[in-house]
Scaffold this active site. Structure first.
Site, mmCIF file in Angstrom:
data_model
loop_
_atom_site.group_PDB
_atom_site.id
_atom_site.type_symbol
_atom_site.label_atom_id
_atom_site.label_comp_id
_atom_site.label_asym_id
_atom_site.label_seq_id
_atom_site.Cartn_x
_atom_site.Cartn_y
_atom_site.Cartn_z
ATOM 1 N NE ARG A 79 -9.810 12.081 -5.551
ATOM 2 C CZ ARG A 79 -9.232 12.012 -6.747
ATOM 3 N NH1 ARG A 79 -9.864 12.454 -7.816
ATOM 4 N NH2 ARG A 79 -8.030 11.516 -6.894
ATOM 5 N N GLY B 82 -8.157 4.376 3.206
ATOM 6 C CA GLY B 82 -8.236 3.180 2.375
ATOM 7 C C GLY B 82 -9.461 3.087 1.478
ATOM 8 C CB ILE B 83 -12.786 4.247 1.369
ATOM 9 C CG1 ILE B 83 -12.861 5.619 2.048
ATOM 10 C CG2 ILE B 83 -12.947 3.122 2.381
ATOM 11 C CD1 ILE B 83 -14.205 5.902 2.704
ATOM 12 C CG ASP C 189 -1.774 1.205 1.359
ATOM 13 O OD1 ASP C 189 -2.387 1.598 0.348
ATOM 14 O OD2 ASP C 189 -1.855 1.777 2.456
ATOM 15 C CG ASP D 258 -1.722 2.083 6.552
ATOM 16 O OD1 ASP D 258 -2.174 1.785 5.424
ATOM 17 O OD2 ASP D 258 -1.707 3.242 6.983
ATOM 18 C CG ASN E 10 -3.484 12.183 -6.744
ATOM 19 O OD1 ASN E 10 -3.438 12.788 -7.807
ATOM 20 N ND2 ASN E 10 -4.483 12.324 -5.885
ATOM 21 C CB SER F 204 -3.799 7.095 -4.122
ATOM 22 O OG SER F 204 -3.489 8.394 -4.591
ATOM 23 C CG ASP G 127 -1.620 7.622 0.538
ATOM 24 O OD1 ASP G 127 -0.537 8.085 0.143
ATOM 25 O OD2 ASP G 127 -2.704 7.853 -0.018
#
Length: 185
Positions: A47, A44-45, A7, A168, A116, A114, A9
């Protein structure tokens, strides 16, 4: 085991403060309450799912077009904040671990909801460590759906059961398990 999917972030980098600032800015503009506790629910979800949580205290009903505009506005604020990121935002231990895992022969991937992710990896000079990047672009489902991790395994040409996932967030752990992978949390 052949591959390790990370993951982004909260595992490789920490962008929580930027997400918080961007969502807080949008909520303030809409005169909606937004604090760290609500922000924690967004981990974790997607946008759009996050936006629904931000808007849950609103008396107003928004059209899908208005919601898309709000989500894009939040992302513009977020990307502006991300532009401040540098390679120094990655802990030395992260780079050392990635280098060591590569030298041990593991295929490495990022599996992030993400949209991004590639931009963040570029800003922090992490792109070169990874054999594949599965991100929110082109996904139909966000975590806890396993799609992002299954896509990463497919990109690596590795069967899911031969992959570790480093996560995380609870949604990511559920996604890893649903994919038939071993979750390391």
């Amino acid at each position: 085991m052949k591959a390790i999917i990370f993951d982004l972030d909260g595992v490789l980098v920490h962008t929580d403060q930027y997400h918080y600032q961007a969502w807080k800015s949008l909520a303030d503009e809409l005169n909606l309450p937004f604090d760290e506790k609500k922000n924690d629910r967004l981990r974790g979800i997607s946008r759009m799912e996050s936006l629904e949580i931000v808007l849950e205290d609103s008396d107003k009903t928004y059209t899908n077009e208005e919601k898309e505009h709000m989500a894009e506005k939040k992302n513009e604020i977020y990307r502006r904040l991300l532009s401040q990121m540098t390679p120094q935002d990655v802990k030395a231990e992260v780079r050392e671990a990635l280098s060591r895992l590569k030298s041990m022969g593991y295929l490495l991937a990022v599996g992030s909801s993400s949209k991004n992710a590639k931009y963040i990896l570029e800003r922090t000079a992490l792109t070169g460590y990874f054999d594949a990047i599965s991100d929110g672009n082109g996904l139909q489902h966000s975590k806890p759906n396993p799609e992002v991790f299954l896509k990463a395994a497919d990109m690596l040409l590795v069967r899911p059961e031969l992959c570790y996932v480093v996560e995380d967030a609870e949604a990511g752990i559920q996604a890893a398990k649903a994919a038939g992978m071993v979750a390391i949390a």
